[in-house]
Write an enzyme that holds these catalytic residues in place. Structure first.
Site, PDB file in Angstrom:
ATOM      1  N   ARG A 115     151.910  34.383  69.358  1.00  0.00           N
ATOM      2  CA  ARG A 115     151.053  33.339  68.780  1.00  0.00           C
ATOM      3  C   ARG A 115     151.833  32.526  67.742  1.00  0.00           C
ATOM      4  O   ARG A 115     151.742  31.310  67.688  1.00  0.00           O
ATOM      5  CB  ARG A 115     149.812  33.976  68.132  1.00  0.00           C
ATOM      6  CG  ARG A 115     148.695  32.990  67.893  1.00  0.00           C
ATOM      7  CD  ARG A 115     147.599  33.574  67.051  1.00  0.00           C
ATOM      8  NE  ARG A 115     148.058  33.925  65.706  1.00  0.00           N
ATOM      9  CZ  ARG A 115     147.478  34.816  64.910  1.00  0.00           C
ATOM     10  NH1 ARG A 115     146.443  35.483  65.327  1.00  0.00           N
ATOM     11  NH2 ARG A 115     147.956  35.052  63.704  1.00  0.00           N
TER      12      ARG A 115
ATOM     13  N   ARG B 210     140.582  47.594  50.953  1.00  0.00           N
ATOM     14  CA  ARG B 210     141.818  47.894  51.671  1.00  0.00           C
ATOM     15  C   ARG B 210     142.456  49.189  51.190  1.00  0.00           C
ATOM     16  O   ARG B 210     143.507  49.578  51.700  1.00  0.00           O
ATOM     17  CB  ARG B 210     142.807  46.757  51.450  1.00  0.00           C
ATOM     18  CG  ARG B 210     142.995  45.853  52.662  1.00  0.00           C
ATOM     19  CD  ARG B 210     143.881  44.741  52.206  1.00  0.00           C
ATOM     20  NE  ARG B 210     144.615  44.052  53.193  1.00  0.00           N
ATOM     21  CZ  ARG B 210     144.272  42.856  53.667  1.00  0.00           C
ATOM     22  NH1 ARG B 210     143.130  42.306  53.336  1.00  0.00           N
ATOM     23  NH2 ARG B 210     145.069  42.236  54.495  1.00  0.00           N
TER      24      ARG B 210
ATOM     25  N   ARG C 276     151.109  30.390  57.866  1.00  0.00           N
ATOM     26  CA  ARG C 276     150.941  31.006  56.536  1.00  0.00           C
ATOM     27  C   ARG C 276     152.282  31.569  56.103  1.00  0.00           C
ATOM     28  O   ARG C 276     153.096  31.939  56.947  1.00  0.00           O
ATOM     29  CB  ARG C 276     149.930  32.159  56.656  1.00  0.00           C
ATOM     30  CG  ARG C 276     148.513  31.733  56.477  1.00  0.00           C
ATOM     31  CD  ARG C 276     147.526  32.784  56.921  1.00  0.00           C
ATOM     32  NE  ARG C 276     147.806  34.138  56.434  1.00  0.00           N
ATOM     33  CZ  ARG C 276     146.967  35.148  56.593  1.00  0.00           C
ATOM     34  NH1 ARG C 276     145.816  34.963  57.199  1.00  0.00           N
ATOM     35  NH2 ARG C 276     147.263  36.343  56.149  1.00  0.00           N
TER      36      ARG C 276
ATOM     37  N   ARG D  33     152.963  44.189  56.588  1.00  0.00           N
ATOM     38  CA  ARG D  33     151.502  44.180  56.433  1.00  0.00           C
ATOM     39  C   ARG D  33     150.876  45.286  57.292  1.00  0.00           C
ATOM     40  O   ARG D  33     149.924  45.945  56.873  1.00  0.00           O
ATOM     41  CB  ARG D  33     150.930  42.808  56.806  1.00  0.00           C
ATOM     42  CG  ARG D  33     151.282  41.760  55.756  1.00  0.00           C
ATOM     43  CD  ARG D  33     151.014  40.351  56.251  1.00  0.00           C
ATOM     44  NE  ARG D  33     149.605  40.099  56.486  1.00  0.00           N
ATOM     45  CZ  ARG D  33     149.155  39.159  57.324  1.00  0.00           C
ATOM     46  NH1 ARG D  33     149.995  38.417  58.014  1.00  0.00           N
ATOM     47  NH2 ARG D  33     147.863  38.979  57.465  1.00  0.00           N
TER      48      ARG D  33
ATOM     49  N   LYS E 249     139.383  40.166  62.894  1.00  0.00           N
ATOM     50  CA  LYS E 249     138.299  40.300  61.903  1.00  0.00           C
ATOM     51  C   LYS E 249     137.720  38.927  61.554  1.00  0.00           C
ATOM     52  O   LYS E 249     136.517  38.753  61.509  1.00  0.00           O
ATOM     53  CB  LYS E 249     138.809  40.961  60.613  1.00  0.00           C
ATOM     54  CG  LYS E 249     139.331  42.365  60.783  1.00  0.00           C
ATOM     55  CD  LYS E 249     139.621  43.019  59.439  1.00  0.00           C
ATOM     56  CE  LYS E 249     140.685  42.342  58.611  1.00  0.00           C
ATOM     57  NZ  LYS E 249     142.041  42.393  59.177  1.00  0.00           N
TER      58      LYS E 249
END
Ligand code: AMP
Length: 208
Positions: free
Chosen positions: A127, A88, A139, A150, A13
């Site tokens: 990644r 969301r 993060r 998540r 996104k």
């Protein structure tokens, strides 16, 4: 142009939003970025959400809605915006509809980046490993365990928005597993046909 980018974490996104920003001269409004900035600055909001974000859960609807309500009032959002990571939940989407209607605004499109969750998870995990190997900063919520949470939050609370926007007729679905350039080209095609559809009919335009 007012758009929503919908899709689980890691679907791309942010990458697509940044590209659309330079292409259409509209702003990217990422509630995740705004909340991380609040955490970084140690504001009362930041202190309230820090622990929620670290465990991969969703922050309260009322809080994110009020952040977005303030943000879309700013002068730089007048030309349009891309919502990245908002709404969301269904209540957030309902509040957004209300906020826009009050201002006489509407959404041009909701673009769903549809992905294969298992492949996505592998991609993100590798990644993360590559970033760690390069010594890059991650993060707080970039670790496999939180990522699973998540994704679970996405499935339970955010995925119902696909049906919500399908019912509203604004949903456009893109294969988010395709290469970035291909995803970009598909979105561009969708948005240009959107622009054609919302333009006045030639006959009507001539009569004016
Ligand atoms: P993101 O960068 O969009 O993945 O968001 C990171 C985190 O911020 C999420 O895992 C949530 O804890 C929080 N967050 C961001 N946007 C929202 C939202 N619209 N509603 C609730 N929580 C959010």
């Amino acid at each position: 142009m007012r758009l929503i980018l919908l899709g689980p974490p890691g679907a791309g996104k942010g990458t697509q939003a940044q590209r659309l920003v330079s292409q259409y001269g509209i702003v990217q409004l990422s509630t995740g970025d705004m909340l991380r900035a609040a955490v970084g600055a140690g504001t009362p909001v930041g202190r309230e959400v820090e622990e929620i974000m670290a465990r991969g859960a969703l922050c309260p609807d009322s809080l994110v809605v009020s952040i977005i309500a303030d943000r879309i009032e700013q002068p730089d959002a007048r030309k349009g915006f891309i919502l990245d990571g908002f709404p969301r939940t269904v209540p957030q989407a309902e509040e957004l509809d209300r906020l826009l209607a009050e201002r006489g605004l509407s959404l041009d499109a909701v673009i769903e980046l549809r992905v294969d969750e298992a492949i996505l998870l592998q991609r993100i995990e590798s990644r993360i490993e590559a970033m760690k190997a390069r010594g890059e900063k991650l993060r707080d919520d970039d670790n496999p365990e939180v990522l699973h949470r998540r994704l679970a939050a996405y499935r339970a609370q955010t995925e119902p928005l696909v049906d919500y926007y399908r019912r509203h007729g604004t949903l456009r679905t893109v294969d988010g597993m395709a290469p970035i350039e291909e995803v970009a080209a598909t979105i561009d095609r969708m948005l240009s046909s959107e622009a054609v559809r919302s333009a006045p009919e030639p006959a009507l335009a001539q009569r004016r």
